[in-house]
Design a protein around this motif. Structure first.
Motif, PDB file in Angstrom:
ATOM      1  N   THR A 475       0.993  -1.203   0.180  1.00  0.00           N
ATOM      2  CA  THR A 475      -0.032   0.075  -0.131  1.00  0.00           C
ATOM      3  C   THR A 475       0.922   1.411  -0.068  1.00  0.00           C
ATOM      4  O   THR A 475       1.581   1.422   0.973  1.00  0.00           O
ATOM      5  CB  THR A 475      -0.872   0.241   1.247  1.00  0.00           C
ATOM      6  OG1 THR A 475      -1.636  -1.103   1.217  1.00  0.00           O
ATOM      7  CG2 THR A 475      -1.886   1.238   1.300  1.00  0.00           C
ATOM      8  N   VAL A 476       0.849   1.866  -1.170  1.00  0.00           N
ATOM      9  CA  VAL A 476       1.732   3.060  -1.279  1.00  0.00           C
ATOM     10  C   VAL A 476       1.174   4.360  -0.839  1.00  0.00           C
ATOM     11  O   VAL A 476      -0.061   4.527  -1.372  1.00  0.00           O
ATOM     12  CB  VAL A 476       2.285   3.249  -2.631  1.00  0.00           C
ATOM     13  CG1 VAL A 476       3.327   4.358  -2.797  1.00  0.00           C
ATOM     14  CG2 VAL A 476       3.083   1.871  -2.788  1.00  0.00           C
ATOM     15  N   VAL A 477       1.534   5.406  -0.193  1.00  0.00           N
ATOM     16  CA  VAL A 477       0.899   6.402   0.265  1.00  0.00           C
ATOM     17  C   VAL A 477       1.928   7.512   0.165  1.00  0.00           C
ATOM     18  O   VAL A 477       3.445   7.295   0.321  1.00  0.00           O
ATOM     19  CB  VAL A 477       0.473   6.409   1.573  1.00  0.00           C
ATOM     20  CG1 VAL A 477      -0.914   5.558   1.754  1.00  0.00           C
ATOM     21  CG2 VAL A 477       1.341   5.837   2.767  1.00  0.00           C
ATOM     22  N   GLU A 478       1.754   8.523   0.093  1.00  0.00           N
ATOM     23  CA  GLU A 478       2.464   9.998  -0.114  1.00  0.00           C
ATOM     24  C   GLU A 478       2.729  10.343   1.328  1.00  0.00           C
ATOM     25  O   GLU A 478       2.162  10.374   2.316  1.00  0.00           O
ATOM     26  CB  GLU A 478       1.828  11.141  -0.669  1.00  0.00           C
ATOM     27  CG  GLU A 478       1.381  10.719  -2.006  1.00  0.00           C
ATOM     28  CD  GLU A 478       0.673  11.858  -2.894  1.00  0.00           C
ATOM     29  OE1 GLU A 478       0.280  12.868  -2.335  1.00  0.00           O
ATOM     30  OE2 GLU A 478       0.208  11.719  -4.136  1.00  0.00           O
ATOM     31  N   PRO A 479       3.906  11.304   1.226  1.00  0.00           N
ATOM     32  CA  PRO A 479       4.327  11.639   2.532  1.00  0.00           C
ATOM     33  C   PRO A 479       3.586  12.525   3.555  1.00  0.00           C
ATOM     34  O   PRO A 479       3.237  12.420   4.570  1.00  0.00           O
ATOM     35  CB  PRO A 479       5.689  12.509   2.462  1.00  0.00           C
ATOM     36  CG  PRO A 479       6.206  12.032   1.178  1.00  0.00           C
ATOM     37  CD  PRO A 479       4.865  11.777   0.354  1.00  0.00           C
ATOM     38  N   SER A 480       2.432  13.587   2.829  1.00  0.00           N
ATOM     39  CA  SER A 480       1.450  14.314   3.378  1.00  0.00           C
ATOM     40  C   SER A 480       0.395  13.302   3.893  1.00  0.00           C
ATOM     41  O   SER A 480      -0.195  13.624   5.247  1.00  0.00           O
ATOM     42  CB  SER A 480       1.066  15.097   2.322  1.00  0.00           C
ATOM     43  OG  SER A 480       0.423  14.722   1.199  1.00  0.00           O
ATOM     44  N   VAL A 481       0.297  12.339   3.368  1.00  0.00           N
ATOM     45  CA  VAL A 481      -0.967  11.168   3.826  1.00  0.00           C
ATOM     46  C   VAL A 481      -0.504  10.474   5.044  1.00  0.00           C
ATOM     47  O   VAL A 481      -1.324  10.557   6.041  1.00  0.00           O
ATOM     48  CB  VAL A 481      -1.294  10.287   2.522  1.00  0.00           C
ATOM     49  CG1 VAL A 481      -2.394   9.264   3.432  1.00  0.00           C
ATOM     50  CG2 VAL A 481      -1.777  11.060   1.314  1.00  0.00           C
TER      51      VAL A 481
END
Length: 695
Positions: A475-481
Motif C-alpha cells: 500500500t503506497v501513500v504519499e508523505p503528506s498522507v
C-alpha cells in the motif's frame, strides 16, 4: 384648609407640574382674549423656544437624547395654532386702528421682513410655507416612516442577539432588560415621529387658511363695520395677515428643520457639528477644487469678480490649513506608533504566551510541504480531517496551528496538544511510503521503517518504484498522507482533551437553534455546562461519538435533577446511545463474538468498589488489578489474532472501572455493558475472562 392644600402642592415636583400647566395654558390661549403686549411676549417665546429646539437637535448624538421630541412637536404646533387664533381675534377686532393693532412683533414682521408691501409679503409667506410643507416636512416624514419600518423589521433580530448575549453570560439580566427597552423605545420613537410629522404638515395648511381668513374677514369687517374703503381695508388687513402668518411660519420652519435633523441623524459618539467638522474637514482636496472652480468663474468677464475671488481665496486658505493639520497629525501618529513599537524592558501581559490547543511542528526539510499555504496538500488534508471529525464524532476541534521548528531533525514532525508532545514521526518528502502486505511481503529496495500511525512494517521507496510496489501488494501513500493519518489518529485518541469549555458552549449554542426548548430546560437549569462537558469527555475517552447530542441532553434533563454527577449519568446515557456504540464497534455484522468477565470476579470487584459508581484503581487490591490486566492482554491479543474486535462485556455497574483498567493494559480494548448488547443479534462468548481468580 389652605395650609393643607399648600402642603400638598409643595410635595409635587415642579418638573412634574410644568408640562400639564403648559398644555392647559396653550389650550386657554384659543379661548381667552389677549392684549397686544401679551401676544408680543408669547410670539417672542415661540420664536425663542423654536431656536432652542433647533440648537438642541444639532447637539444630540442619538435618538435617546431626545425621545420626547414627537410630543414636544405636538405641543409647539398647538402653541402656534393657539397664537394664530388669539392674533386672528385681535386683528379682526382692532385691525382698523393701524398696523400695530396686534402687537409690535406682527408689525415688525410685516414692515421689516417684507418692507410693508403686502403683495410681496403674501408671496414670501407662500414660498416659506411651500418650503416647509413640500420639502422639509415631507422629507422628514418619509425618513421617519422608512426608519420606523426598518426598525420594526430589525426588532426580532436585535431581541435574539440580546438573548444570545444573556445566555452566553456576556451581559447580566438588568443589562439585557435595558437593551430590550432601548430597542422598543427606538421603534416607538420613529413611529411617533412618523405621526408627529403630520402635525407640522397640518400646521402649514392651517397657516394658509388662517391667512386667507384674516385677509377676507378683515376686509369685510373693515368695510362693513368701520367704513373703510376697499383699498384701505385691503392694505391694512393684508399687512396684518402677512405679519401674523410670517410670525407663525418662521418658527414652524425652524421646528420642521429640527425634526428633519433628528430623524436623519446617524447615531454616533459625535454631535452634528463634530460630524460635520470631522467628515467635511477630513480632506483638503474638495476645498482646493472648489477654490480653483470659483477662481475660474471669478475672472470671466461679466461675473461678480469680488464675490467669486473672495470665496476662492477663503476656500484655498481653509484647504491649506487642513492639509497642514493633517500632515501634523500624521507626524504625531508616526511618532506615537514608533514609541509604542519601541521594545520595552518592562514585562507586561503581552509577553505571556498563548498555548495553542493543537499544533503541528515541522522540521526544515518538511516546510516545503506547506509552502503553498491553503492550497498545499497538507493543509487541504488537515481541513478534510476536521470536516470528517465533525461528521463522525460530533464537535469541531480547534484549528491546527502549523509552524516550523528548526530544533527538530530535518525530516521529523511532532504533534502537540496544549504545548505538550503527544506524537512524533519521520517522513521523507522525496519518497513514498510502501506499507507491507500482511502475508508474504516481497522485498523492496528502500529504507525500512515502521509506519508512525499503526506501527506496521513499511519501506520508503523512490517514486519510480511505485508501480512495482503496488504490483507486489504494498500500500503506497504519499508523505503528506502519512502525516495527516497520524494527526487524525492523535486527534481521535485525545478528543476528550480537545473538548474544552468553549467547545461545549459552542455545541450548546448550535443545538439551541434546532432544539431551543430542550436546551433551555436542561442547561443550566438541570445540569451545569461543566457536567455536560465531563459527560461528553467520558464518552470520547472510550471512543464513543457525541454527534447525537440530543440524546445527551435528554438523559441529562431526565436524570440530572436526581444525581447530577457525570459518572452516575454515564451508564443511562450509554444505554441511550447503545445502537451507536455497537455500530461503531461491530459495524453491520449481525454475528457478534465477545469476551466476558466471570460473574464471580465481578462480585469481587463490586465488593472492592463498594458504593462508588466508578472506583479509582487505588481502591482495588493491586494484585487483583495486575491479574485483570494480564487476562485482558491475553484475551485482546487472542481476539485480534483471529480478526475479532477486542470487546469484553461486563455488568453496567462495573463497566467504567474495568474499562479504565483494561485500557491501561491494552488501549485498544473495548469494554461494553451487558445492557448495551443488541437483543436481536447472534451473540456468542469467545472466552470467559478471570475464571481462575473467581474459582
Amino acid at each position: 384648609m389652605r395650609a393643607t392644600v399648600a402642603a400638598a402642592l409643595s410635595r409635587i415636583p415642579l418638573a412634574q407640574t410644568a408640562a400639564p400647566l403648559l398644555v392647559l395654558v396653550v389650550l386657554g390661549l384659543m379661548l381667552l382674549p389677549l392684549p397686544p403686549i401679551v401676544l408680543d411676549i408669547l410670539f417672542t417665546f415661540n420664536i425663542g423656544a423654536s431656536m432652542i429646539i433647533l440648537l438642541t437637535a444639532l447637539q444630540i448624538k442619538s435618538f435617546k437624547d431626545m425621545v420626547a421630541f414627537p410630543t414636544l412637536l405636538l405641543v409647539v404646533t398647538l402653541l402656534r395654532l393657539s397664537l394664530n387664533v388669539a392674533s386672528t381675534r385681535v386683528v379682526l377686532m382692532q385691525g382698523h386702528t393701524g398696523p400695530d393693532a396686534a402687537g409690535k412683533v406682527i408689525e415688525s414682521f410685516a414692515q421689516v421682513l417684507v418692507g410693508g408691501n403686502y403683495v410681496v409679503g403674501v408671496i414670501v409667506f407662500i414660498v416659506v410655507t411651500i418650503i416647509n410643507f413640500v420639502v422639509i416636512t415631507k422629507g422628514a416624514g418619509r425618513v421617519a416612516e422608512v426608519s420606523a419600518r426598518f426598525t420594526l423589521d430589525a426588532m426580532p433580530g436585535k431581541q435574539m442577539a440580546i438573548d444570545a448575549d444573556l445566555n452566553a453570560g456576556m451581559i447580566r439580566e438588568d443589562e439585557a432588560r435595558r437593551r430590550r427597552a432601548e430597542v422598543a423605545q427606538e421603534a416607538d420613537f420613529y413611529g411617533s415621529m412618523d405621526g408627529a410629522s403630520k402635525f407640522v404638515r397640518g400646521d402649514a395648511v392651517a397657516g394658509i387658511i388662517i391667512l386667507i381668513i384674516n385677509l377676507l374677514g378683515g376686509v369685510a369687517v373693515g368695510m362693513m363695520q368701520f367704513d373703510l374703503s376697499f383699498m384701505k381695508a385691503l392694505e391694512t388687513y393684508a399687512t396684518l395677515a402677512v405679519g401674523d402668518g410670517l410670525v407663525a411660519q418662521v418658527p414652524a420652519l425652524i421646528v420642521s428643520t429640527a425634526a428633519g435633523i433628528v430623524v436623519t441623524r446617524v447615531a454616533t459618539e459625535e454631535d452634528f457639528g463634530q460630524q460635520l467638522a470631522s467628515q467635511l474637514g477630513s480632506s483638503s482636496y474638495p476645498l482646493y477644487l472648489a477654490a480653483i472652480i470659483l477662481a475660474i468663474l471669478g475672472v470671466i468677464p461679466g461675473m461678480p469678480h469680488f464675490a467669486f475671488l473672495l470665496f476662492a481665496v477663503a476656500f484655498g486658505a481653509i484647504g491649506f490649513i487642513l492639509q497642514r493639520k493633517a500632515k501634523q497629525q500624521q507626524v504625531e501618529a508616526a511618532k506615537a506608533q514608533a514609541i509604542a513599537e519601541k521594545p520595552s524592558d518592562e514585562v507586561n501581559w503581552k509577553d505571556v504566551p498563548v498555548v495553542e490547543p493543537l499544533s503541528l511542528e515541522l522540521g526544515y526539510r518538511l516546510i516545503r510541504l506547506v509552502d503553498a499555504g491553503d492550497q498545499s496538500d497538507v493543509i487541504k488534508r488537515i481541513r478534510a480531517i476536521r470536516k470528517k471529525f465533525v461528521a463522525e464524532v460530533g464537535f469541531l476541534i480547534p484549528s491546527v496551528h502549523v509552524r516550523d521548528n528548526l530544533q527538530l531533525p530535518p525530516e521529523n514532525y511532532r504533534i502537540l496538544i496544549f504545548g505538550a508532545e503527544v506524537g512524533r514521526g519521520q517522513i521523507l518528502p522525496d519518497r513514498l511510503l510502501a506499507i507491507e502486505p500482511v502475508t508474504d511481503p516481497a522485498p523492496m529496495d528502500g529504507i525500512r521503517v515502521l509506519d508512525p500511525t499503526f506501527k506496521m512494517p513499511a519501506v520508503w521507496i523512490f517514486p519510480r518504484d511505485k508501480d512495482s510496489a503496488i504490483a507486489k501488494g504494498y500500500t503506497v501513500v504519499e508523505p503528506s498522507v502519512v502525516m495527516a493519518t497520524h494527526l487524525d489518529q492523535i486527534v481521535r485518541m485525545h478528543a476528550h482533551e480537545l473538548l474544552g469549555r468553549q467547545e461545549v458552549q459552542d455545541l450548546v449554542d448550535h443545538f439551541r437553534e434546532r432544539f431551543p426548548k430542550l436546551v433551555e430546560d436542561t442547561v443550566p437549569k438541570v445540569v451545569s455546562l461543566q457536567v455536560v462537558q465531563k459527560l461528553l469527555q467520558l464518552l470520547l475517552e472510550e471512543g464513543v461519538p457525541v454527534r447525537d447530542f440530543r440524546s445527551v441532553l435528554e438523559v441529562a434533563a431526565d436524570l440530572g435533577g436526581k444525581d447530577p454527577q457525570p459518572q452516575s449519568l454515564l451508564a443511562p446515557l450509554r444505554y441511550a446511545l447503545r445502537r451507536t456504540i455497537v455500530q461503531e464497534v461491530f459495524g453491520e455484522s449481525s454475528s457478534i463474538r465477545v469476551a466476558a468477565v466471570h460473574p464471580d470476579f465481578e462480585r469481587i470487584i463490586e465488593q472492592a468498589v463498594g458504593t462508588l459508581a466508578a472506583a479509582p484503581e487505588g481502591s482495588i487490591e493491586p494484585g487483583l488489578v495486575r491479574f485483570f490486566e494480564e487476562e485482558i492482554a491475553a484475551v485482546v491479543d487472542d481476539m485480534e489474532g483471529l480478526g475479532l474486535p477486542p470487546v469484553i462485556v461486563v455488568s453496567a455497574r462495573n463497566r467504567l472501572t474495568l474499562s479504565r483498567i483494561a485500557r491501561k493494559a491494552r488501549p485498544q480494548a473495548i469494554v461494553l455493558g451487558m445492557n448495551e448488547m443488541p437483543t436481536d443479534a447472534d451473540l456468542a462468548f469467545h472466552r470467559i475472562v478471570c475464571s481462575r481468580q473467581a474459582a
